[in-house]
Design a protein around this motif. Structure first.
Motif, mmCIF file in Angstrom:
data_model
loop_
_atom_site.group_PDB
_atom_site.id
_atom_site.type_symbol
_atom_site.label_atom_id
_atom_site.label_comp_id
_atom_site.label_asym_id
_atom_site.label_seq_id
_atom_site.Cartn_x
_atom_site.Cartn_y
_atom_site.Cartn_z
ATOM 1 N N ARG A 132 -4.843 1.219 3.076
ATOM 2 C CA ARG A 132 -4.268 0.627 4.280
ATOM 3 C C ARG A 132 -5.270 0.660 5.440
ATOM 4 O O ARG A 132 -5.357 -0.292 6.229
ATOM 5 N N MET A 133 -6.037 1.719 5.554
ATOM 6 C CA MET A 133 -7.045 1.807 6.602
ATOM 7 C C MET A 133 -8.121 0.735 6.427
ATOM 8 O O MET A 133 -8.598 0.154 7.413
ATOM 9 N N LEU A 134 -8.492 0.447 5.196
ATOM 10 C CA LEU A 134 -9.463 -0.617 4.943
ATOM 11 C C LEU A 134 -8.886 -1.975 5.333
ATOM 12 O O LEU A 134 -9.584 -2.826 5.899
ATOM 13 N N TRP A 135 -7.603 -2.177 5.034
ATOM 14 C CA TRP A 135 -6.950 -3.435 5.422
ATOM 15 C C TRP A 135 -6.897 -3.563 6.942
ATOM 16 O O TRP A 135 -7.195 -4.623 7.500
ATOM 17 N N PHE A 160 0.828 -1.201 0.000
ATOM 18 C CA PHE A 160 0.000 0.000 0.000
ATOM 19 C C PHE A 160 0.865 1.255 0.000
ATOM 20 O O PHE A 160 0.408 2.333 -0.413
ATOM 21 N N GLY A 161 2.117 1.087 0.421
ATOM 22 C CA GLY A 161 3.056 2.198 0.354
ATOM 23 C C GLY A 161 3.466 2.551 -1.065
ATOM 24 O O GLY A 161 4.051 3.617 -1.295
ATOM 25 N N GLY A 198 -3.140 5.556 -0.845
ATOM 26 C CA GLY A 198 -2.437 4.497 -0.126
ATOM 27 C C GLY A 198 -2.887 4.401 1.316
ATOM 28 O O GLY A 198 -3.079 3.303 1.856
ATOM 29 N N GLU A 199 -3.080 5.549 1.967
ATOM 30 C CA GLU A 199 -3.549 5.565 3.348
ATOM 31 C C GLU A 199 -4.962 4.991 3.452
ATOM 32 O O GLU A 199 -5.284 4.262 4.393
ATOM 33 N N GLU A 200 -5.806 5.314 2.475
ATOM 34 C CA GLU A 200 -7.189 4.826 2.486
ATOM 35 C C GLU A 200 -7.235 3.307 2.353
ATOM 36 O O GLU A 200 -7.953 2.623 3.082
#
Length: 215
Positions: free
Chosen positions: A135-138, A123-124, A131-133
């Motif tokens: 990662r937040m879902l993960w 995600f980085g 990418g932050e979005e």
């Protein structure tokens, strides 16, 4: 548990993108990178038993399952779109971490650390805030604290369980899996989709009677 081949991500030819758009460049490179998930095999057979399914096939199947069984979610006001997004993203980390067999306690010991590092890398690759979005879902799926994540977990568990039952427990029998192990694994279904949990319980009892599962 397959290990990712140590190959660098695909890089695009500089100057080929319209307007030299760096954001779009990262998005395309991410799209090419996640193609590797197609090579990650799971401990679940296709229904014709010709081969193991791969992680992409699993992700597609559970996303469709979430749409199909939405009426059975524990929360009737669930945000189905958010659930589907989680289901399509949560296994991407297996590109690096591999698929960890859910009944392999030894391999599961460091599973979270392996998958967290994979999430950091993959995600980085994306531009922020995308990418932050993602990662937040993960992270939301991993925590399983929201109604959407709980329903997502229910679908994730149910799809694999149904395949195992429909293939006469071939993989269960190969690994010597017992009823208590499957019941423990399927508890997430009770929380996210109680109606489907009742169906699962009946299938587990039937699987024991038919010899698909050890008692």
């Amino acid at each position: 548990m397959p290990v990712r081949e140590d190959k660098p991500p695909v890089k695009l030819t500089p100057g080929m993108l319209p307007g030299d758009n760096d954001r779009f460049n990262h998005q395309v490179e991410f799209l090419l990178e996640i193609d590797r998930l197609k090579h990650t095999l799971r401990q679940t057979l296709l229904l014709d038993r010709s081969r193991q399914e791969n992680a992409v096939e699993h992700s597609w199947h559970i996303a469709v399952s979430a749409m199909l069984f939405a009426e059975h979610a524990a929360d009737e006001d669930i945000d189905l779109c958010r659930t589907i997004r989680m289901l399509l993203l949560h296994d991407i980390v297996e590109i690096d971490a591999g698929d960890t067999y859910c009944y392999d306690d030894q391999a599961r010991g460091d599973q979270h650390d392996r998958e967290r590092r994979a999430a950091d890398r993959l995600f980085g690759m994306l531009p922020d805030p995308q990418g932050e979005e993602f990662r937040m879902l993960w992270d939301e799926f991993e925590a399983a604290d929201t109604a959407e994540a709980q329903y997502a977990h229910a679908m994730d568990r149910f799809q694999a369980f149904l395949h195992n039952y429909a293939t006469e427990g071939q993989m269960w029998r190969a690994h010597g899996i017992r009823k208590a192990q499957v019941l423990a694994r399927m508890q997430r279904v009770e929380r996210g989709a109680p109606f489907i949990w009742h169906y699962v319980q009946r299938l587990i009892d039937d699987a024991v009677q038919r010899g698909y599962l050890l008692p």
